[in-house]
Motif scaffolding. Structure first.
Motif, PDB file in Angstrom:
ATOM      1  N   ALA A 134      71.535  56.149  19.145  1.00  0.00           N
ATOM      2  CA  ALA A 134      70.279  55.466  18.854  1.00  0.00           C
ATOM      3  C   ALA A 134      70.517  54.466  17.723  1.00  0.00           C
ATOM      4  CB  ALA A 134      69.232  56.482  18.438  1.00  0.00           C
ATOM      5  N   THR A 135      69.658  53.484  17.624  1.00  0.00           N
ATOM      6  CA  THR A 135      69.638  52.624  16.442  1.00  0.00           C
ATOM      7  C   THR A 135      68.641  53.265  15.488  1.00  0.00           C
ATOM      8  OG1 THR A 135      69.933  50.738  17.918  1.00  0.00           O
ATOM      9  CG2 THR A 135      69.282  50.257  15.625  1.00  0.00           C
ATOM     10  N   PRO A 136      69.094  53.775  14.328  1.00  0.00           N
ATOM     11  CA  PRO A 136      68.168  54.501  13.468  1.00  0.00           C
ATOM     12  C   PRO A 136      67.089  53.605  12.861  1.00  0.00           C
ATOM     13  CG  PRO A 136      70.383  54.404  12.497  1.00  0.00           C
ATOM     14  CD  PRO A 136      70.459  53.692  13.808  1.00  0.00           C
ATOM     15  N   GLN A 186      64.832  48.798   7.995  1.00  0.00           N
ATOM     16  CA  GLN A 186      64.314  47.437   7.799  1.00  0.00           C
ATOM     17  C   GLN A 186      65.540  46.524   7.748  1.00  0.00           C
ATOM     18  OE1 GLN A 186      62.780  48.567   4.003  1.00  0.00           O
ATOM     19  NE2 GLN A 186      60.644  48.175   4.606  1.00  0.00           N
ATOM     20  N   ASP A 187      65.388  45.275   8.167  1.00  0.00           N
ATOM     21  CA  ASP A 187      66.546  44.377   8.153  1.00  0.00           C
ATOM     22  C   ASP A 187      66.748  43.683   6.810  1.00  0.00           C
ATOM     23  OD1 ASP A 187      67.278  44.913  10.755  1.00  0.00           O
ATOM     24  OD2 ASP A 187      66.127  43.244  11.587  1.00  0.00           O
ATOM     25  N   GLN A 188      65.674  43.328   6.151  1.00  0.00           N
ATOM     26  CA  GLN A 188      65.821  42.429   4.995  1.00  0.00           C
ATOM     27  C   GLN A 188      66.703  43.003   3.883  1.00  0.00           C
ATOM     28  OE1 GLN A 188      62.158  40.545   3.874  1.00  0.00           O
ATOM     29  NE2 GLN A 188      63.146  39.192   2.399  1.00  0.00           N
ATOM     30  N   PHE A 191      63.574  37.569  16.579  1.00  0.00           N
ATOM     31  CA  PHE A 191      63.171  37.766  17.976  1.00  0.00           C
ATOM     32  C   PHE A 191      64.208  38.670  18.632  1.00  0.00           C
ATOM     33  CE2 PHE A 191      61.268  33.713  16.878  1.00  0.00           C
ATOM     34  CZ  PHE A 191      60.018  33.778  17.466  1.00  0.00           C
ATOM     35  N   TRP A 192      63.750  39.734  19.256  1.00  0.00           N
ATOM     36  CA  TRP A 192      64.621  40.670  19.984  1.00  0.00           C
ATOM     37  C   TRP A 192      64.425  40.345  21.460  1.00  0.00           C
ATOM     38  CZ3 TRP A 192      64.144  45.340  23.054  1.00  0.00           C
ATOM     39  CH2 TRP A 192      65.229  46.225  22.974  1.00  0.00           C
ATOM     40  N   ILE A 193      65.480  39.845  22.098  1.00  0.00           N
ATOM     41  CA  ILE A 193      65.325  39.250  23.431  1.00  0.00           C
ATOM     42  C   ILE A 193      66.290  39.932  24.409  1.00  0.00           C
ATOM     43  CG2 ILE A 193      65.250  37.079  24.698  1.00  0.00           C
ATOM     44  CD1 ILE A 193      65.331  35.636  21.952  1.00  0.00           C
ATOM     45  N   LEU A 235      59.805  48.242   9.778  1.00  0.00           N
ATOM     46  CA  LEU A 235      60.660  49.375  10.143  1.00  0.00           C
ATOM     47  C   LEU A 235      60.793  49.406  11.656  1.00  0.00           C
ATOM     48  CD1 LEU A 235      59.287  52.206   7.843  1.00  0.00           C
ATOM     49  CD2 LEU A 235      61.705  51.562   8.067  1.00  0.00           C
ATOM     50  N   HIS A 236      62.043  49.480  12.145  1.00  0.00           N
ATOM     51  CA  HIS A 236      62.239  49.495  13.588  1.00  0.00           C
ATOM     52  C   HIS A 236      63.439  50.361  13.957  1.00  0.00           C
ATOM     53  CE1 HIS A 236      64.557  46.075  12.050  1.00  0.00           C
ATOM     54  NE2 HIS A 236      65.332  46.137  13.109  1.00  0.00           N
ATOM     55  N   ALA A 237      63.469  50.754  15.234  1.00  0.00           N
ATOM     56  CA  ALA A 237      64.514  51.655  15.735  1.00  0.00           C
ATOM     57  C   ALA A 237      64.534  51.536  17.255  1.00  0.00           C
ATOM     58  CB  ALA A 237      64.192  53.105  15.347  1.00  0.00           C
ATOM     59  N   ARG A 269      72.053  49.537  31.397  1.00  0.00           N
ATOM     60  CA  ARG A 269      72.641  48.498  30.551  1.00  0.00           C
ATOM     61  C   ARG A 269      71.535  47.725  29.818  1.00  0.00           C
ATOM     62  NH1 ARG A 269      76.644  43.449  31.658  1.00  0.00           N
ATOM     63  NH2 ARG A 269      77.993  43.986  29.918  1.00  0.00           N
ATOM     64  N   ARG A 270      71.746  47.454  28.564  1.00  0.00           N
ATOM     65  CA  ARG A 270      70.732  46.780  27.748  1.00  0.00           C
ATOM     66  C   ARG A 270      71.418  45.732  26.877  1.00  0.00           C
ATOM     67  NH1 ARG A 270      68.777  48.521  22.113  1.00  0.00           N
ATOM     68  NH2 ARG A 270      70.416  46.972  21.829  1.00  0.00           N
ATOM     69  N   ARG A 271      71.451  44.505  27.427  1.00  0.00           N
ATOM     70  CA  ARG A 271      72.042  43.401  26.650  1.00  0.00           C
ATOM     71  C   ARG A 271      70.915  42.689  25.915  1.00  0.00           C
ATOM     72  NH1 ARG A 271      74.439  40.145  31.500  1.00  0.00           N
ATOM     73  NH2 ARG A 271      72.524  41.035  32.353  1.00  0.00           N
ATOM     74  N   PHE A 277      69.836  39.853  22.691  1.00  0.00           N
ATOM     75  CA  PHE A 277      70.149  38.810  21.720  1.00  0.00           C
ATOM     76  C   PHE A 277      69.018  38.817  20.701  1.00  0.00           C
ATOM     77  CE2 PHE A 277      70.040  34.195  20.570  1.00  0.00           C
ATOM     78  CZ  PHE A 277      71.338  34.072  20.115  1.00  0.00           C
ATOM     79  N   SER A 278      69.362  39.021  19.435  1.00  0.00           N
ATOM     80  CA  SER A 278      68.376  38.894  18.364  1.00  0.00           C
ATOM     81  C   SER A 278      68.691  37.618  17.611  1.00  0.00           C
ATOM     82  CB  SER A 278      68.465  40.072  17.376  1.00  0.00           C
ATOM     83  OG  SER A 278      67.713  41.173  17.812  1.00  0.00           O
ATOM     84  N   VAL A 279      67.658  36.828  17.362  1.00  0.00           N
ATOM     85  CA  VAL A 279      67.885  35.610  16.573  1.00  0.00           C
ATOM     86  C   VAL A 279      66.848  35.565  15.470  1.00  0.00           C
ATOM     87  CG1 VAL A 279      66.617  34.178  18.246  1.00  0.00           C
ATOM     88  CG2 VAL A 279      68.191  33.091  16.645  1.00  0.00           C
TER      89      VAL A 279
HETATM   90  O1  AKG Z   1      68.954  46.577  19.567  1.00  0.00           O
HETATM   91  C1  AKG Z   1      68.900  47.547  18.815  1.00  0.00           C
HETATM   92  O2  AKG Z   1      69.215  48.684  19.167  1.00  0.00           O
HETATM   93  C2  AKG Z   1      68.429  47.355  17.395  1.00  0.00           C
HETATM   94  C3  AKG Z   1      67.993  45.951  17.109  1.00  0.00           C
HETATM   95  C4  AKG Z   1      67.770  45.646  15.680  1.00  0.00           C
HETATM   96  O3  AKG Z   1      67.801  46.510  14.828  1.00  0.00           O
HETATM   97  C5  AKG Z   1      67.523  44.254  15.307  1.00  0.00           C
HETATM   98  O4  AKG Z   1      67.564  43.361  16.146  1.00  0.00           O
HETATM   99  O5  AKG Z   1      67.288  44.018  14.090  1.00  0.00           O
END
Ligand code: AKG
Length: 281
Positions: free
Chosen positions: A124-126, A129-131, A144-146, A220-222, A229-231, A233-235
Motif C-alpha cells: 500500500a502507499t501509506p 502529506q506530500d509537502q 494531479f493524480w492521473i 493526507l492521502h494513501a 495494473r495501475r499506471r 502519472f502525478s504532476v
Molecule cells: O499512487 C500512489 O500509490 C500514491 C500517489 C501519491 O502519493 C502521490 O501522487 O502523491
C-alpha cells in the motif's frame, strides 16, 4: 520561460474544474475531475509511462518488497527526457485547471512523478502529506493524480477531507517508516488512520482513464495495493505564493545544486520549473 497556450484549453478546464469543483478543492483539499484529459491525451500519457518503465531514470525506486507478488515502481522529474510527458504537461488543460483550483494567476511546473503498481501488488502507499517531503513553502499548490488504467474504488487514492489545512505531520519513508526528512520529534506523527477509518472524512473515487484527482500538497492521502495494473502519472504545479524552501536534508524528489542557485524564500524562477501561465510571482 512561459509557454504559449492554446485558447481552447481554458474552456476545457472551466468545463471540468467548475465553480463547484473549485469550492470542493478549497474546502476538502481534493476533488475528482471527470474527463479532464481526452482519449488522445491519455494514449500519449500511457505511451510516456511505458517508455519511462522501459527506461527508468537514475531517480527511479522500487517501493515494494522483494517478496511482494506485484511490483511498485516510482520515478521522478522526467519531463525533460520524456516527450510524451511534456506534451501532456504543456499542451493539455492541466495548467488551466490548476490555475482555477488553486485560485492563482500563475502556474509553474514543479515536477512529475510516475507511480506504477503491477497486478498483485500488496504494497500500500501509506497515509502521508506530500509537502513535508518537498523544498517549497506556500499554500497555492496542486498535484494531479492521473491513472491511465481504470482504477476501482478499493484501489484508488484516498484523502482525509480538510487535512490540507494542516498541521504538517511527520514524513516517514514508505517502507521502513524512518523520519529521514524532519528530525524525529519535530513534527507530530500521523494518527493511525487505517485503524480508525470511521472517524475520518475519507474521500476517494473510482476512476476511468481521462479522469484526474486534484489535491493539495498538504492533503493526507494513501492508496491500497493493486490487484490490476495501475499506471499513474502525478504532476505537481505551483501557484503565486509558492517559494523555495531549501532543506538541510535530501528532499524527495531531490533537486541537486538548486540551493546554490535559488535563495530561500525566492519564487521558483528556474529552468527546472517553467511557468505555464503568466501572472503573479
Ligand atoms: O499512487 C500512489 O500509490 C500514491 C500517489 C501519491 O502519493 C502521490 O501522487 O502523491
Amino acid at each position: 520561460m512561459t509557454t504559449s497556450r492554446h485558447p481552447s484549453l481554458a474552456a476545457r478546464a472551466a468545463a471540468v474544474a467548475s465553480d463547484e469543483a473549485i469550492a470542493a478543492f478549497q474546502r476538502d483539499g481534493a476533488v475528482c475531475l471527470r474527463g479532464l484529459l481526452s482519449a488522445d491525451e491519455v494514449a500519449v500519457l500511457a505511451r510516456g509511462i511505458d517508455a519511462n518503465l522501459a527506461h527508468p531514470s537514475p531517480r527511479a525506486l522500487v517501493a515494494s518488497r522483494p517478496d511482494d507478488p506485484g511490483h511498485f515502481i516510482e520515478d521522478f522529474c522526467n519531463w525533460q527526457a520524456n516527450a510524451d510527458y511534456r506534451s501532456v504537461i504543456f499542451e493539455s488543460p492541466l495548467a488551466e485547471a490548476a490555475a482555477r483550483l488553486m485560485q492563482s494567476r500563475s502556474v509553474r511546473l514543479y515536477h512529475d512523478h510516475m507511480l506504477t503498481k503491477e497486478p498483485g501488488t500488496r504494497q500500500a502507499t501509506p497515509w502521508h502529506q506530500d509537502q513535508p517531503y518537498y523544498n517549497v513553502d506556500g499554500r497555492q499548490n496542486i498535484s494531479f493524480w492521473i491513472p491511465v488504467d481504470p482504477v476501482r474504488r478499493e484501489a484508488t487514492l484516498e484523502f482525509v477531507a480538510g487535512s490540507h489545512r494542516g498541521p504538517w505531520l511527520m514524513p516517514r519513508s514508505f517502507m521502513s517508516n524512518e523520519a529521514r526528512w524532519f528530525p524525529e520529534g519535530s513534527l507530530a506523527d500521523l494518527p493511525d488512520i487505517e485503524a480508525t477509518r470511521a472517524q475520518h472524512p475519507i474521500l476517494g473515487w473510482a476512476l476511468e482513464p481521462g479522469d484526474a484527482v486534484a489535491f493539495h500538497m498538504l492533503a493526507l492521502h494513501a492508496a491500497a495495493g493493486a490487484d490490476r495494473r495501475r499506471r499513474v502519472f502525478s504532476v505537481r504545479f505551483l501557484g503565486d505564493d509558492m517559494r523555495h524552501a531549501p532543506r538541510r536534508w535530501k528532499t524527495s524528489p531531490d533537486f541537486p545544486g538548486l540551493a546554490d542557485e535559488l535563495p530561500p524564500g525566492a519564487p521558483l524562477e528556474h529552468a527546472l520549473f517553467p511557468r505555464l501561465i503568466e501572472g503573479g510571482a
